[in-house]
Design an enzyme around this catalytic site. Structure first.
Site, PDB file in Angstrom:
ATOM      1  N   ARG A 228     -10.316 -40.667  40.278  1.00  0.00           N
ATOM      2  CA  ARG A 228      -9.012 -40.642  39.596  1.00  0.00           C
ATOM      3  C   ARG A 228      -8.577 -42.004  39.046  1.00  0.00           C
ATOM      4  O   ARG A 228      -7.600 -42.111  38.323  1.00  0.00           O
ATOM      5  CB  ARG A 228      -7.941 -40.082  40.542  1.00  0.00           C
ATOM      6  CG  ARG A 228      -8.003 -38.567  40.620  1.00  0.00           C
ATOM      7  CD  ARG A 228      -6.998 -38.027  41.613  1.00  0.00           C
ATOM      8  NE  ARG A 228      -7.453 -38.224  42.990  1.00  0.00           N
ATOM      9  CZ  ARG A 228      -6.658 -38.158  44.057  1.00  0.00           C
ATOM     10  NH1 ARG A 228      -5.366 -37.932  43.900  1.00  0.00           N
ATOM     11  NH2 ARG A 228      -7.142 -38.318  45.265  1.00  0.00           N
TER      12      ARG A 228
ATOM     13  N   TYR B 268     -10.021 -48.961  55.898  1.00  0.00           N
ATOM     14  CA  TYR B 268     -10.397 -48.353  54.614  1.00  0.00           C
ATOM     15  C   TYR B 268     -10.267 -49.370  53.484  1.00  0.00           C
ATOM     16  O   TYR B 268      -9.240 -50.040  53.364  1.00  0.00           O
ATOM     17  CB  TYR B 268      -9.500 -47.129  54.350  1.00  0.00           C
ATOM     18  CG  TYR B 268      -9.710 -46.082  55.431  1.00  0.00           C
ATOM     19  CD1 TYR B 268     -10.647 -45.072  55.265  1.00  0.00           C
ATOM     20  CD2 TYR B 268      -9.045 -46.176  56.649  1.00  0.00           C
ATOM     21  CE1 TYR B 268     -10.892 -44.164  56.283  1.00  0.00           C
ATOM     22  CE2 TYR B 268      -9.282 -45.274  57.677  1.00  0.00           C
ATOM     23  CZ  TYR B 268     -10.208 -44.263  57.482  1.00  0.00           C
ATOM     24  OH  TYR B 268     -10.474 -43.378  58.494  1.00  0.00           O
TER      25      TYR B 268
ATOM     26  N   GLU C 153      -7.456 -31.277  59.272  1.00  0.00           N
ATOM     27  CA  GLU C 153      -7.355 -31.664  57.863  1.00  0.00           C
ATOM     28  C   GLU C 153      -6.478 -30.670  57.103  1.00  0.00           C
ATOM     29  O   GLU C 153      -6.450 -29.478  57.423  1.00  0.00           O
ATOM     30  CB  GLU C 153      -8.755 -31.724  57.234  1.00  0.00           C
ATOM     31  CG  GLU C 153      -9.574 -32.903  57.706  1.00  0.00           C
ATOM     32  CD  GLU C 153      -8.856 -34.222  57.480  1.00  0.00           C
ATOM     33  OE1 GLU C 153      -8.636 -34.603  56.323  1.00  0.00           O
ATOM     34  OE2 GLU C 153      -8.478 -34.870  58.474  1.00  0.00           O
TER      35      GLU C 153
ATOM     36  N   ASN D 186      -2.214 -38.281  59.655  1.00  0.00           N
ATOM     37  CA  ASN D 186      -3.238 -39.228  60.089  1.00  0.00           C
ATOM     38  C   ASN D 186      -3.404 -40.297  59.019  1.00  0.00           C
ATOM     39  O   ASN D 186      -3.658 -39.995  57.855  1.00  0.00           O
ATOM     40  CB  ASN D 186      -4.556 -38.467  60.281  1.00  0.00           C
ATOM     41  CG  ASN D 186      -5.726 -39.398  60.557  1.00  0.00           C
ATOM     42  OD1 ASN D 186      -5.553 -40.439  61.164  1.00  0.00           O
ATOM     43  ND2 ASN D 186      -6.904 -39.002  60.100  1.00  0.00           N
TER      44      ASN D 186
ATOM     45  N   ARG E 102      -4.017 -78.786  32.099  1.00  0.00           N
ATOM     46  CA  ARG E 102      -5.304 -78.138  32.410  1.00  0.00           C
ATOM     47  C   ARG E 102      -5.974 -78.844  33.589  1.00  0.00           C
ATOM     48  O   ARG E 102      -5.517 -79.898  34.018  1.00  0.00           O
ATOM     49  CB  ARG E 102      -6.185 -78.138  31.153  1.00  0.00           C
ATOM     50  CG  ARG E 102      -5.640 -77.182  30.077  1.00  0.00           C
ATOM     51  CD  ARG E 102      -6.314 -77.405  28.745  1.00  0.00           C
ATOM     52  NE  ARG E 102      -7.753 -77.326  28.852  1.00  0.00           N
ATOM     53  CZ  ARG E 102      -8.603 -77.835  27.953  1.00  0.00           C
ATOM     54  NH1 ARG E 102      -8.141 -78.460  26.878  1.00  0.00           N
ATOM     55  NH2 ARG E 102      -9.892 -77.719  28.122  1.00  0.00           N
TER      56      ARG E 102
ATOM     57  N   LYS F 285      -5.763 -82.646  29.834  1.00  0.00           N
ATOM     58  CA  LYS F 285      -6.974 -82.144  30.498  1.00  0.00           C
ATOM     59  C   LYS F 285      -7.686 -83.322  31.117  1.00  0.00           C
ATOM     60  O   LYS F 285      -7.975 -84.295  30.425  1.00  0.00           O
ATOM     61  CB  LYS F 285      -7.903 -81.451  29.502  1.00  0.00           C
ATOM     62  CG  LYS F 285      -9.086 -80.799  30.183  1.00  0.00           C
ATOM     63  CD  LYS F 285     -10.396 -80.954  29.449  1.00  0.00           C
ATOM     64  CE  LYS F 285     -10.871 -82.376  29.375  1.00  0.00           C
ATOM     65  NZ  LYS F 285     -12.221 -82.524  28.824  1.00  0.00           N
TER      66      LYS F 285
ATOM     67  N   TYR G 198      -2.083 -84.512  22.746  1.00  0.00           N
ATOM     68  CA  TYR G 198      -3.228 -84.076  23.548  1.00  0.00           C
ATOM     69  C   TYR G 198      -3.842 -85.275  24.238  1.00  0.00           C
ATOM     70  O   TYR G 198      -4.308 -86.215  23.575  1.00  0.00           O
ATOM     71  CB  TYR G 198      -4.298 -83.387  22.676  1.00  0.00           C
ATOM     72  CG  TYR G 198      -5.569 -83.133  23.460  1.00  0.00           C
ATOM     73  CD1 TYR G 198      -5.532 -82.331  24.612  1.00  0.00           C
ATOM     74  CD2 TYR G 198      -6.780 -83.711  23.102  1.00  0.00           C
ATOM     75  CE1 TYR G 198      -6.674 -82.115  25.367  1.00  0.00           C
ATOM     76  CE2 TYR G 198      -7.927 -83.489  23.854  1.00  0.00           C
ATOM     77  CZ  TYR G 198      -7.870 -82.701  24.988  1.00  0.00           C
ATOM     78  OH  TYR G 198      -8.991 -82.498  25.738  1.00  0.00           O
TER      79      TYR G 198
ATOM     80  N   SER H  99       3.899 -93.464  17.471  1.00  0.00           N
ATOM     81  CA  SER H  99       3.744 -92.041  17.160  1.00  0.00           C
ATOM     82  C   SER H  99       2.502 -91.783  16.319  1.00  0.00           C
ATOM     83  O   SER H  99       2.049 -92.650  15.574  1.00  0.00           O
ATOM     84  CB  SER H  99       4.974 -91.553  16.384  1.00  0.00           C
ATOM     85  OG  SER H  99       6.091 -91.625  17.231  1.00  0.00           O
TER      86      SER H  99
HETATM   87  C1  UD1 Z   1      -8.832 -38.930  55.328  1.00  0.00           C
HETATM   88  C2  UD1 Z   1      -8.651 -38.293  56.696  1.00  0.00           C
HETATM   89  C3  UD1 Z   1      -7.261 -37.680  56.789  1.00  0.00           C
HETATM   90  C4  UD1 Z   1      -6.208 -38.732  56.514  1.00  0.00           C
HETATM   91  C5  UD1 Z   1      -6.455 -39.395  55.149  1.00  0.00           C
HETATM   92  C6  UD1 Z   1      -5.524 -40.537  54.937  1.00  0.00           C
HETATM   93  C7  UD1 Z   1     -10.867 -37.524  57.347  1.00  0.00           C
HETATM   94  C8  UD1 Z   1     -11.778 -36.364  57.480  1.00  0.00           C
HETATM   95  N1  UD1 Z   1      -9.664 -37.284  56.873  1.00  0.00           N
HETATM   96  O1  UD1 Z   1      -8.778 -37.881  54.377  1.00  0.00           O
HETATM   97  O2  UD1 Z   1      -7.059 -37.112  58.071  1.00  0.00           O
HETATM   98  O3  UD1 Z   1      -4.920 -38.153  56.533  1.00  0.00           O
HETATM   99  O4  UD1 Z   1      -7.807 -39.906  55.103  1.00  0.00           O
HETATM  100  O5  UD1 Z   1      -5.681 -41.001  53.636  1.00  0.00           O
HETATM  101  O6  UD1 Z   1     -11.253 -38.623  57.713  1.00  0.00           O
HETATM  102  N2  UD1 Z   1     -15.327 -42.542  52.469  1.00  0.00           N
HETATM  103  C9  UD1 Z   1     -16.597 -43.068  52.548  1.00  0.00           C
HETATM  104  N3  UD1 Z   1     -17.664 -42.253  52.682  1.00  0.00           N
HETATM  105  C10 UD1 Z   1     -17.529 -40.898  52.757  1.00  0.00           C
HETATM  106  C11 UD1 Z   1     -16.218 -40.357  52.678  1.00  0.00           C
HETATM  107  C12 UD1 Z   1     -15.141 -41.199  52.531  1.00  0.00           C
HETATM  108  O7  UD1 Z   1     -16.764 -44.291  52.478  1.00  0.00           O
HETATM  109  O8  UD1 Z   1     -18.544 -40.217  52.890  1.00  0.00           O
HETATM  110  C13 UD1 Z   1     -14.174 -43.419  52.292  1.00  0.00           C
HETATM  111  C14 UD1 Z   1     -13.492 -43.176  50.969  1.00  0.00           C
HETATM  112  O9  UD1 Z   1     -13.977 -44.051  49.986  1.00  0.00           O
HETATM  113  C15 UD1 Z   1     -12.042 -43.453  51.267  1.00  0.00           C
HETATM  114  C16 UD1 Z   1     -11.913 -43.117  52.752  1.00  0.00           C
HETATM  115  O10 UD1 Z   1     -13.218 -43.108  53.265  1.00  0.00           O
HETATM  116  O11 UD1 Z   1     -11.729 -44.811  51.119  1.00  0.00           O
HETATM  117  C17 UD1 Z   1     -11.207 -41.791  52.997  1.00  0.00           C
HETATM  118  O12 UD1 Z   1     -11.978 -40.772  52.467  1.00  0.00           O
HETATM  119  P1  UD1 Z   1     -11.346 -39.506  51.779  1.00  0.00           P
HETATM  120  O13 UD1 Z   1     -12.406 -38.568  51.453  1.00  0.00           O
HETATM  121  O14 UD1 Z   1     -10.420 -39.938  50.705  1.00  0.00           O
HETATM  122  O15 UD1 Z   1     -10.495 -38.894  52.982  1.00  0.00           O
HETATM  123  P2  UD1 Z   1      -9.208 -38.047  52.848  1.00  0.00           P
HETATM  124  O16 UD1 Z   1      -9.577 -36.712  52.322  1.00  0.00           O
HETATM  125  O17 UD1 Z   1      -8.161 -38.770  52.145  1.00  0.00           O
END
Ligand code: UD1
Ligand code: CA
Length: 455
Positions: free
Chosen positions: A15, A99, A151, A166, A330, A348, A363, A402
Site C-alpha cells: 500500500r 517491527y 486475529e 495486540n 556551506r 564555503k 562569495y 566593493s
Molecule cells: C499483526 C498481528 C496482530 C496485531 C498487528 C498489529 C500476527 C499474526 N498478527 O497482524 O495480532 O494486532 O500485527 O499491527 O502476528 N512480517 C514479516 N514476515 C512475515 C509476515 C510479517 O517480516 O512473514 C512483518 C511485516 O513486514 C510487518 C509485521 O511483520 O512489519 C506484521 O505483519 P503483518 O502481516 O502486517 O501482521 P498484521 O496482519 O498486521
C-alpha cells in the site's frame, strides 16, 4: 537478564505503492527501521536480528552495521515463521520482538515490558482502541487473565467486540521459543504461521501472560500507507517540539518546525516558523533563528543570530556571530566570535576571524579572513581555475573594497586595503593600498548614439 531482539522487516508494504521497501521509508529523516534499531540499541541487547525479505539487498546495504545480524526470510509465511528464521541465532535468555514499520516505540515502554518477563512469564504489549479493526484481539478469562490472541479475520463476533488489541510487540523467555515455534500451524483464515499463537501455547504450558500498555497509542502505530507515514511524521515532530520546549526553547509554532536528526539545545533559544534542523545540530544558549531557515550538521554558539531564509550546513558559528537574511554557509564555514555574514553571501570552506564582516552579495570559498577584516559588497574569491582549487589568505584588519575579484592563490596581508572594483592577482603587503582597475578617462562632448530609423 540477557536479551536478543528480533525486528520483523520482511514485508512488502504494497500500500505504500513504492519501489522502496516499506521499512526504508523515512520518518524525520531516518528510515522507520533505523528508528527501531536506534531504540533497540538503547536496550543494550546481546544481539539484534533483523528479519528481511522484500528488498532485502537494499535494506541490508542501507543499514549494515557490526552489531546487526540480518536474517533472510525468503517467503513471508507469517510473523511466527519470521521469528522462527532468527531462532538459530538466539543465545540470550529473553527475546523481544519489534517491527520495522512501527518506528515510534519508546525505550521506556519496552523497559516496562521487559521487566515483566521471567522463565514463567511473558510480556505482551497491548493497546485499547476505539476501532480495533484489523488487530488481533486479546482474549481474557473471567479472572482477567490473558488466554489467547485471536486475529481479526479468525475472530467470532463476540471476540471482534473486544477493544484491547495486540500491538504485536512481545517479550518471551527464549528457552520455550524453539518448542513453540515448532508447534505453530498455518491452519487459519490467512494460511499464515501466526506469532500470536504462542500466547495460547504459553498459557497451556502454565506460563502467565502479563500485559503492559504504551503511554501513547502512537508508539505502536505502524505505517502501511503514506497517509499513516505522514501521521507518524507529525507525531514525531510534535514529540520533538515538546522535548525542546521543555529544555528552554521558544518555538513560534511547533506545527511549523521540523527536526530530522539529533538536536541539542541550550536555554532561551528562539526559533521562528518553518525552520528545519537536519543531521547533528548543536544550539547553545540565547541563539535566535529566523523564519524559513535550514540548518544542517552545524554548531551555533551562544548568542548566534540567524536571520530569515538562511541555509547553514556543516558550519560552526562562534559566539555572537550572525548570518542572513538570505545567507548560505556551506561545509567548512567557520565564523569566529561576532563575525558577520549578511544578505546574499555564500561561504564555503571559509574561515572568518573574530569580528570580520562580509555584509553583502559575496562569495568566499577556500578563504582565510583575519580578525576585523571587512569584505566589500560584491566581492568574489576566484578559487577555481576549472581544474584545481586555490586559497585566498587575508591578515587582520584588511579592507577589501566593493566588487573585488580575488584571484587565488593570493595573499593580502594585515592592514592592507584594496580599491573598489579591483582584480587582485598579486600579493598585497601590510599597510599597502592595491588599485587594480582601469584608470578612468572622461571624454568631452560625448554624442550619444541615435536610434536607426526603419525604412
Ligand atoms: C499483526 C498481528 C496482530 C496485531 C498487528 C498489529 C500476527 C499474526 N498478527 O497482524 O495480532 O494486532 O500485527 O499491527 O502476528 N512480517 C514479516 N514476515 C512475515 C509476515 C510479517 O517480516 O512473514 C512483518 C511485516 O513486514 C510487518 C509485521 O511483520 O512489519 C506484521 O505483519 P503483518 O502481516 O502486517 O501482521 P498484521 O496482519 O498486521
Ligand atoms: Ca500490520
Amino acid at each position: 537478564m540477557s536479551l536478543d531482539i528480533v525486528i520483523l522487516a520482511a514485508g512488502q508494504g504494497t500500500r505504500m505503492r513504492s519501489a522502496l521497501p516499506k521499512v526504508l521509508h523515512p520518518v524525520a529523516g531516518n528510515s522507520m527501521l533505523g528508528h527501531v534499531i536506534h531504540s533497540a540499541r538503547q536496550l543494550q541487547p546481546k544481539g539484534i536480528h533483523v528479519v528481511i525479505g522484500h528488498g532485502a539487498e537494499l535494506v541490508r546495504d542501507r543499514l549494515a552495521a557490526d552489531d546487526l545480524n540480518f536474517v533472510m526470510q525468503d517467503k513471508q509465511l507469517g510473523t511466527g515463521h519470521a521469528v522462527a528464521q532468527a531462532l538459530p541465532a538466539i543465545t540470550a535468555d529473553t527475546v523481544l520482538v519489534l517491527y520495522g514499520d512501527v518506528p515510534l516505540i519508546e525505550v521506556e515502554t519496552l523497559q516496562r515490558l521487559l521487566a515483566k518477563v521471567s522463565a514463567s512469564q511473558l510480556g505482551l504489549l497491548t493497546v485499547n482502541l476505539a476501532d480495533p479493526t484489523g488487530y488481533g484481539r486479546i482474549v481474557r478469562d473471567e479472572q482477567g487473565k490473558v488466554t489467547a490472541i485471536v486475529e481479526h479475520k479468525d475472530a467470532s463476533e463476540a471476540q471482534k467486540a473486544i477493544k484491547e488489541g495486540n500491538t504485536g510487540i512481545l517479550a518471551m523467555p527464549a528457552a520455550r521459543l524453539a518448542d513453540w515455534m515448532g508447534r505453530l500451524s498455518n491452519n487459519n483464515a490467512q494460511g499464515e504461521y501466526y506469532l500470536t499463537d504462542v500466547i495460547a501455547m504459553a498459557v497451556a504450558d502454565g506460563l502467565v501472560v502479563a500485559t503492559e500498555q504504551p503511554h501513547d497509542p502512537m508508539e505502536v502505530q505502524g505505517a502501511n500507507d503514506r497517509r499513516q507515514l505522514s501521521e507518524l511524521e507529525r507525531h514525531y515532530q510534535l514529540r520533538e517540539s515538546r522535548r525542546l520546549m521543555a529544555l528552554g526553547v521558544t518555538l513560534r509554532d511547533p506545527a511549523r518546525f521540523d527536526v530530522r536528526g539529533e538536536v541539542t539545545v541550550g536555554r532561551d533559544v528562539l526559533i521562528d516558523i518553518n525552520v528545519i534542523l537536519e543531521g547533528k545540530v548543536v544550539i547553545e544558549d540565547d541563539v535566535q533563528i529566523g523564519p524559513n531557515c535550514v540548518i544542517k550538521d552545524s554548531t551555533l554558539r551562544k548568542g548566534v543570530v540567524i536571520k530569515a531564509n538562511s541555509h547553514i550546513e556543516g558550519a560552526v558559528m562562534g559566539e555572537g556571530s550572525d548570518a542572513g537574511p538570505f545567507a548560505r554557509l556551506r561545509p567548512g564555514s567557520v565564523l569566529e566570535a561576532r563575525a558577520h555574514v549578511g544578505n546574499f553571501v555564500e561561504l564555503k570552506n571559509a574561515h572568518l576571524g573574530e569580528g570580520a564582516k562580509a555584509g553583502h552579495l559575496t562569495y568566499l570559498g577556500d578563504a582565510q579572513i583575519g580578525a576585523r577584516s571587512n569584505i566589500g559588497a560584491g566581492t568574489i574569491t576566484c578559487n577555481y581555475d576549472g581544474a584545481n582549487k586555490f586559497r585566498t589568505v587575508m591578515g587582520e584588519d584588511v579592507f577589501i573594497g566593493s566588487n573585488n575579484s580575488l584571484v587565488a592563490p593570493v595573499e593580502i596581508e594585515a592592514g592592507a586595503t584594496t580599491a573598489a572594483g579591483s582584480t587582485i592577482t598579486l600579493a598585497v603587503e601590510p599597510g599597502q593600498l592595491a588599485v587594480a582597475r582601469a584608470r578612468q578617462r572622461n571624454i568631452d562632448g560625448w554624442k550619444r548614439p541615435e536610434k536607426i530609423k526603419k525604412s
